[in-house]
Structures are given as C-alpha cells and as structure tokens.
Design a protein around this motif. Structure first.
Motif, PDB file in Angstrom:
ATOM      1  N   CYS A   1     -15.881   7.096  11.506  1.00 53.73           N
ATOM      2  CA  CYS A   1     -15.125   6.715  10.302  1.00 53.73           C
ATOM      3  C   CYS A   1     -15.375   7.685   9.158  1.00 53.73           C
ATOM      4  O   CYS A   1     -14.457   8.075   8.445  1.00 53.73           O
ATOM      5  N   ASP A   2     -16.636   8.034   8.969  1.00 56.28           N
ATOM      6  CA  ASP A   2     -16.993   8.899   7.844  1.00 56.28           C
ATOM      7  C   ASP A   2     -16.572  10.346   8.074  1.00 56.28           C
ATOM      8  O   ASP A   2     -16.534  11.133   7.139  1.00 56.28           O
ATOM      9  N   SER A   3     -16.253  10.700   9.325  1.00 53.85           N
ATOM     10  CA  SER A   3     -15.862  12.090   9.588  1.00 53.85           C
ATOM     11  C   SER A   3     -14.340  12.288   9.525  1.00 53.85           C
ATOM     12  O   SER A   3     -13.863  13.411   9.428  1.00 53.85           O
ATOM     13  N   VAL A   4     -13.573  11.199   9.602  1.00 53.61           N
ATOM     14  CA  VAL A   4     -12.120  11.338   9.448  1.00 53.61           C
ATOM     15  C   VAL A   4     -11.783  11.033   7.994  1.00 53.61           C
ATOM     16  O   VAL A   4     -12.578  10.395   7.301  1.00 53.61           O
ATOM     17  N   SER A   5     -10.636  11.503   7.517  1.00 58.89           N
ATOM     18  CA  SER A   5     -10.351  11.217   6.116  1.00 58.89           C
ATOM     19  C   SER A   5      -8.857  11.186   5.819  1.00 58.89           C
ATOM     20  O   SER A   5      -8.063  11.871   6.478  1.00 58.89           O
ATOM     21  N   PHE A   6      -8.500  10.319   4.891  1.00 56.97           N
ATOM     22  CA  PHE A   6      -7.195  10.349   4.246  1.00 56.97           C
ATOM     23  C   PHE A   6      -7.341   9.634   2.911  1.00 56.97           C
ATOM     24  O   PHE A   6      -8.246   8.814   2.734  1.00 56.97           O
ATOM     25  N   GLU A   7      -6.471   9.977   1.986  1.00 57.21           N
ATOM     26  CA  GLU A   7      -6.538   9.371   0.655  1.00 57.21           C
ATOM     27  C   GLU A   7      -6.242   7.884   0.757  1.00 57.21           C
ATOM     28  O   GLU A   7      -5.422   7.472   1.591  1.00 57.21           O
ATOM     29  N   ASN A   8      -6.883   7.081  -0.095  1.00 56.01           N
ATOM     30  CA  ASN A   8      -6.638   5.643  -0.143  1.00 56.01           C
ATOM     31  C   ASN A   8      -7.128   4.889   1.095  1.00 56.01           C
ATOM     32  O   ASN A   8      -6.633   3.820   1.402  1.00 56.01           O
ATOM     33  N   ALA A   9      -8.086   5.481   1.812  1.00 60.02           N
ATOM     34  CA  ALA A   9      -8.602   4.798   3.008  1.00 60.02           C
ATOM     35  C   ALA A   9      -9.621   3.734   2.615  1.00 60.02           C
ATOM     36  O   ALA A   9     -10.363   3.908   1.649  1.00 60.02           O
ATOM     37  N   TYR A  10      -9.638   2.638   3.320  1.00 60.62           N
ATOM     38  CA  TYR A  10     -10.749   1.697   3.141  1.00 60.62           C
ATOM     39  C   TYR A  10     -11.059   1.025   4.465  1.00 60.62           C
ATOM     40  O   TYR A  10     -10.210   0.927   5.349  1.00 60.62           O
ATOM     41  N   CYS A  11     -12.318   0.616   4.598  1.00 61.48           N
ATOM     42  CA  CYS A  11     -12.709  -0.126   5.795  1.00 61.48           C
ATOM     43  C   CYS A  11     -13.734  -1.167   5.406  1.00 61.48           C
ATOM     44  O   CYS A  11     -14.329  -1.078   4.329  1.00 61.48           O
ATOM     45  N   ARG A  12     -13.910  -2.163   6.234  1.00 62.59           N
ATOM     46  CA  ARG A  12     -15.022  -3.082   6.029  1.00 62.59           C
ATOM     47  C   ARG A  12     -16.294  -2.366   6.448  1.00 62.59           C
ATOM     48  O   ARG A  12     -16.288  -1.571   7.372  1.00 62.59           O
TER      49      ARG A  12
ATOM     50  N   TYR B   1       0.853  -1.190   0.000  1.00 58.98           N
ATOM     51  CA  TYR B   1       0.000   0.000   0.000  1.00 58.98           C
ATOM     52  C   TYR B   1       0.888   1.238   0.000  1.00 58.98           C
ATOM     53  O   TYR B   1       2.059   1.184   0.359  1.00 58.98           O
ATOM     54  N   LYS B   2       0.291   2.372  -0.423  1.00 58.92           N
ATOM     55  CA  LYS B   2       1.033   3.640  -0.425  1.00 58.92           C
ATOM     56  C   LYS B   2       0.916   4.304   0.946  1.00 58.92           C
ATOM     57  O   LYS B   2      -0.074   4.114   1.648  1.00 58.92           O
ATOM     58  N   LYS B   3       1.922   5.105   1.287  1.00 57.38           N
ATOM     59  CA  LYS B   3       1.914   5.811   2.576  1.00 57.38           C
ATOM     60  C   LYS B   3       2.109   7.300   2.347  1.00 57.38           C
ATOM     61  O   LYS B   3       2.414   7.735   1.240  1.00 57.38           O
ATOM     62  N   GLY B   4       2.008   8.056   3.432  1.00 55.63           N
ATOM     63  CA  GLY B   4       2.351   9.475   3.376  1.00 55.63           C
ATOM     64  C   GLY B   4       1.174  10.398   3.118  1.00 55.63           C
ATOM     65  O   GLY B   4       1.363  11.596   2.888  1.00 55.63           O
ATOM     66  N   PHE B   5      -0.068   9.880   3.131  1.00 50.87           N
ATOM     67  CA  PHE B   5      -1.238  10.743   2.905  1.00 50.87           C
ATOM     68  C   PHE B   5      -1.634  11.463   4.194  1.00 50.87           C
ATOM     69  O   PHE B   5      -1.622  10.867   5.280  1.00 50.87           O
ATOM     70  N   THR B   6      -2.020  12.716   4.041  1.00 49.84           N
ATOM     71  CA  THR B   6      -2.409  13.526   5.209  1.00 49.84           C
ATOM     72  C   THR B   6      -3.698  12.994   5.823  1.00 49.84           C
ATOM     73  O   THR B   6      -4.651  12.675   5.102  1.00 49.84           O
ATOM     74  N   ILE B   7      -3.722  12.941   7.141  1.00 52.54           N
ATOM     75  CA  ILE B   7      -4.897  12.428   7.856  1.00 52.54           C
ATOM     76  C   ILE B   7      -5.597  13.597   8.530  1.00 52.54           C
ATOM     77  O   ILE B   7      -4.961  14.388   9.231  1.00 52.54           O
ATOM     78  N   ASP B   8      -6.923  13.669   8.334  1.00 55.15           N
ATOM     79  CA  ASP B   8      -7.682  14.713   9.027  1.00 55.15           C
ATOM     80  C   ASP B   8      -8.597  14.060  10.065  1.00 55.15           C
ATOM     81  O   ASP B   8      -9.446  13.241   9.725  1.00 55.15           O
ATOM     82  N   ILE B   9      -8.392  14.417  11.324  1.00 58.08           N
ATOM     83  CA  ILE B   9      -9.250  13.914  12.402  1.00 58.08           C
ATOM     84  C   ILE B   9      -9.891  15.121  13.082  1.00 58.08           C
ATOM     85  O   ILE B   9      -9.208  15.868  13.783  1.00 58.08           O
ATOM     86  N   PRO B  10     -11.193  15.363  12.873  1.00 60.81           N
ATOM     87  CA  PRO B  10     -11.831  16.519  13.518  1.00 60.81           C
ATOM     88  C   PRO B  10     -11.710  16.433  15.046  1.00 60.81           C
ATOM     89  O   PRO B  10     -11.779  15.335  15.612  1.00 60.81           O
ATOM     90  N   ASP B  11     -11.537  17.581  15.709  1.00 61.79           N
ATOM     91  CA  ASP B  11     -11.377  17.597  17.172  1.00 61.79           C
ATOM     92  C   ASP B  11     -12.524  16.896  17.880  1.00 61.79           C
ATOM     93  O   ASP B  11     -12.323  16.243  18.904  1.00 61.79           O
ATOM     94  N   ALA B  12     -13.726  17.035  17.316  1.00 58.45           N
ATOM     95  CA  ALA B  12     -14.917  16.487  17.975  1.00 58.45           C
ATOM     96  C   ALA B  12     -14.836  14.972  18.178  1.00 58.45           C
ATOM     97  O   ALA B  12     -15.469  14.429  19.075  1.00 58.45           O
ATOM     98  N   VAL B  13     -14.050  14.281  17.325  1.00 58.57           N
ATOM     99  CA  VAL B  13     -14.000  12.813  17.440  1.00 58.57           C
ATOM    100  C   VAL B  13     -12.612  12.311  17.882  1.00 58.57           C
ATOM    101  O   VAL B  13     -12.416  11.095  18.029  1.00 58.57           O
TER     102      VAL B  13
END
Ligand code: AMP
Ligand code: GLY
Length: 424
Positions: free
Chosen positions: A399-410, A342-354
């Motif tokens: 899960c839907d409120s945090v984001s980074f490129e190339n993310a996946y989940c079950r 997998y690729k690495k180095g994508f910026t992760i956004d985690i809102p303060d609320a969560v």
C-alpha cells in the motif's frame, strides 16, 4: 482455450490472474475489465449487464469457457443465455441466482428448510411495515428485497431510524423496484465470517474462510462500503464451527435449492454471523465476494480452471480442492470520499516489484496511456505470508509503495483477527 470473464473489478482481476496459471489458457477476455485488468487480459467495452452484447461477443469469438462474476448479470440470466448458445459457464442460472437477488426468497428458503438465520417479517405494504416498527424490538434490521449495490441493509438503532429506513426504501424508492418488498429482521450479534464455496449442486466444497471490513473508517466506524479489506483465514471460523456450518447450513442450502428445482452451480457465498446460539446466515451471495476473492484465491493451491470446470460438469466430488496453510491480507486503497462522492482521474503509480500483488478495481487508462483512478475502490494490495501479522505488515508495505492523489485506506485491516488469535 479462450476464456471470457464478465465483470471489471478487483475480484475479476484476482480471478483472471489465477485462471492464467493454467497453461491451456491462451486468451482471457474481460467484459468490460478495467485499465489495470488490461495488463492481464483483453478488455472489451461491453458492460456486465449487457447480456445480448456479452452473448454475441462470446459466439463471435468462439469462447470455450465463460466465468460470470458479478451479481447483476447472474440475476439477469447471463449464464442461461450463454448456455443456450452452447457455451459452458461458471456461475448459477437466474433461477438459482435469486438466492442473492431476492432477500424474501432466501429468508423463506431458510425458514422452510430450517437453516439458522435471524427471525424476520416480510412487508409489501409500507403502512403495515411502519405499524410494525412501532413495536419491533430495537435495534432492528431493515433490508430491501432486491439488489441495491450492497447498500440495501439498514441497521436501525432507534424506532425513528427504522421508520426512516422503511420510508426511504418503500415510499421514496431509494433503490427503485428493489424496495417493493422489504424484510425486517432480528438484530444479531457476533463476529462475521465469509465463506465462499464451490458447488455443483450436489457437492459443496467450502473455500478458506475470510473476514471482510465493511465500514469505511478505522475501528469499524463510518459508512458501510463494498469492503475496505480482508484477511484469510478468519480465526473465528474454528474447525468446530466449520463442521457445524457444513451440517446445518452448507449442505441443507444446496439440498434445499435442488429440492426447489433451482440447482445452484458456481460459487455460493455464505455471509455468517457466529452468535452465542451458533452460526447463522446473514446473507447469501450467488458469486465470489469482493474483496474476499482477493485473499481467498491467492491461497488456492490447485488449478482454479480445473475446479471451475468440475463445477460446471457436476464432477466436483472427484476433484481435489486444496488451500495453502498460509495467511493473506488485502488492503483496499480507495478514493477519499468513498463510499460517497469522490474525485477521479488521478494518475496511479504501481512499481513493477509489487504489480503482481495489486488487484486493480477502479482504474482506467487516459488518453496519454496512463493508469488513472476511475472508481471508489481503486486498488487491492494483497500479501500472502506464513503468519497473519506478517501478511498484514506486507500488505501495508505494498500500500505504501503505490500512490495516487486522494488515496485513503483503513489502517486497521486484520486488527480484529489478530485480537481473536491472541484470545484463542
Ligand atoms: P448484507 O448486505 O446483507 O451483507 O448486510 C450488510 C451488513 O449488515 C452485514 O455484513 C452485517 O454486518 C449487517 N447485518 C445484516 N443483517 C444483520 C442482522 N440481522 N443483524 C446484525 N447485523 C446485520
Ligand atoms: N464483500 C462482500 C460482498 O462481496 O458482498
């Protein structure tokens, strides 16, 4: 108090967040920790397998209590080495960590003490193993003896697959020396339950049960992973099953380890399968599970550090361990491609609320000070609610409120547990 936590994944993040609820905790050091853990602890760039480095750091800082979380340092004797310097620890010594470090050891222990598990044969000779699989009942399960990053178990649905597994583990040395010996065992069927327990070697206190989801894709398809999500409690683990496990598995295991001169202190993880002939042990781990810890500890309704110290001091019988009657769900957000490349180095956004509900597993901080992906399993989004459906919905909301490129989940974490509840 100065606390040191060895390890750097989502499990360690969950341990650290819980430990910090104790007001006596002044500083927590994480070795090596990760970019997300750095928000809750002082991360120190010493690897979890660098036992000499860990001990030197602990002595230099005057660490009051150490928690060794991953399998590798435990099997390598990290606790023994810290104790030799007078540092109290949570975690088993190497002679007890072997319960995870060698599958041959754990299978032989269960056989000797009559603890229910799959029937098995041990091989240290590839030719003999290849001869055996020609007639072994199919499906069959081939396991490398030693640690193999959770990948040393192959469920062979055909004789060809069993043969290939033996060749890759024993001859091609896919897992190095971990494959010098193998266990070939009976294929068991039934729902799986993870039960982590606190034990001081005499008393064993099971934590709330949980259910892992090991396959990479929905409906339990795709490759095996370290775990793509968890729920707790596990509806298959009824009061009746719990009582049977205590009598036939938990207490006999603790007593067996003591009788062998290998008293186990720390967290002993029972990987169980509820077969039609009753619960059986699939595996022991000498540590907290990942991502089981991310749903179990949020439900712990008492002070974790107090319980851990009671384990260390042999006082668990006098210590209250309480769990809430709520439900927890953890959904892992992974990098697309995991568990392969997998690729690495994508910026992760985690809102303060969560932020409080996100355990960071595979992230580092880049030169701009941003949190970026650095591992296969990146985040564990955990929700605690009164009911399982509410916990699942809330975990996916995070899960839907945090984001980074190339993310996946079950998308089906907890679905099997919901079905079990509906059928109960
Ligand atoms: P382990 O690494 O020992 O946890 O094994 C990984 C997974 O393989 C387990 O969670 C089970 O789903 C499966 N497994 C291991 N042993 C057996 C067995 N004897 N029968 C069926 N499935 C098994
Ligand atoms: N989630 C399984 C393990 O920690 O081994």
């Amino acid at each position: 108090m100065k606390i040191m936590v060895v390890g750097g994944g989502g499990r360690e993040h969950a341990i650290i967040k819980k430990i910090k609820e104790n007001k006596a905790v002044e500083t927590v050091y994480a070795l090596p920790g990760n970019g997300g853990i750095a928000r809750d602890a002082v991360c120190v760039n010493i690897g979890a397998k660098d036992i000499d480095g860990i001990v030197a750091f602990a002595v230099e800082k005057g660490i009051d209590y150490a928690i060794v979380a991953p399998d590798d340092p435990l099997v390598l004797g990290c606790v023994d080495a810290l104790e030799a310097k007078g540092i109290p620890c949570f975690g088993p010594r190497a002679n007890a960590a072997i319960i995870e470090g060698s599958k041959v050891f754990s299978k032989d222990l269960m056989k000797k003490y009559g603890i229910p598990t799959a029937k098995y044969e041990v091989f240290d000779d590839a030719e003999k193993a290849l001869e055996y699989v020609k007639t072994a009942p199919i499906p069959t399960v081939v396991k490398a003896d030693g640690l193999a990053l959770g990948k040393g178990v192959i469920i062979a649905m055909t004789r060809e697959e069993a043969r290939d597994a033996v060749i890759s583990i024993m001859q091609d040395k896919q897992f190095g020396k971990s494959g010098d010996k193998i266990v070939i065992e009976e294929f068991l069927e039934g729902p799986e339950v993870s039960v982590l327990s606190f034990t001081d070697g005499n008393t064993v206190v099971p934590m709330i049960s949980s259910m892992d989801h090991k396959r990479a894709k929905d409906n339990d398809t795709g490759l095996n992973t370290g775990g793509m999500g968890t729920v707790a409690p596990n509806p298959y683990y009824t009061a009746g099953i719990a009582a049977e496990c205590m009598e036939k598995i938990f207490l006999p295991t603790i007593r067996a380890m003591k009788a062998e001169g290998r008293t186990f202190k720390g967290c002993l993880y029972f990987g169980l399968m509820i077969t039609k002939d009753g619960p059986k042990v699939i595996e022991y781990n000498c540590r907290f599970g990942d991502p089981e810890t991310q749903v179990v500890l949020p439900l712990l309704d008492c002070d974790l550090l107090t319980v851990m110290q009671a384990v260390t001091n042999g006082k668990l019988a006098d210590t209250e361990v309480k769990f809430s009657d709520k439900h927890a769900c953890c959904v892992i957000l992974a990098s697309e491609g995991y568990p392969e490349s997998y690729k690495k180095g994508f910026t992760i956004d985690i809102p303060d609320a969560v932020a409080d509900k996100v355990y960071v597993a595979g992230a580092s901080v880049n030169e701009k000070g941003e949190l970026v992906t650095s591992g296969g399993r990146v985040l564990g989004c955990t929700a605690v609610e009164d009911t399982l459906p509410a916990a699942i919905e809330a975990a996916y909301g995070i899960c839907d409120s945090v984001s980074f490129e190339n993310a996946y989940c079950r998308r089906d974490i907890g679905a099997r547990a919901l079905k079990a509840l509906a059928e109960a």
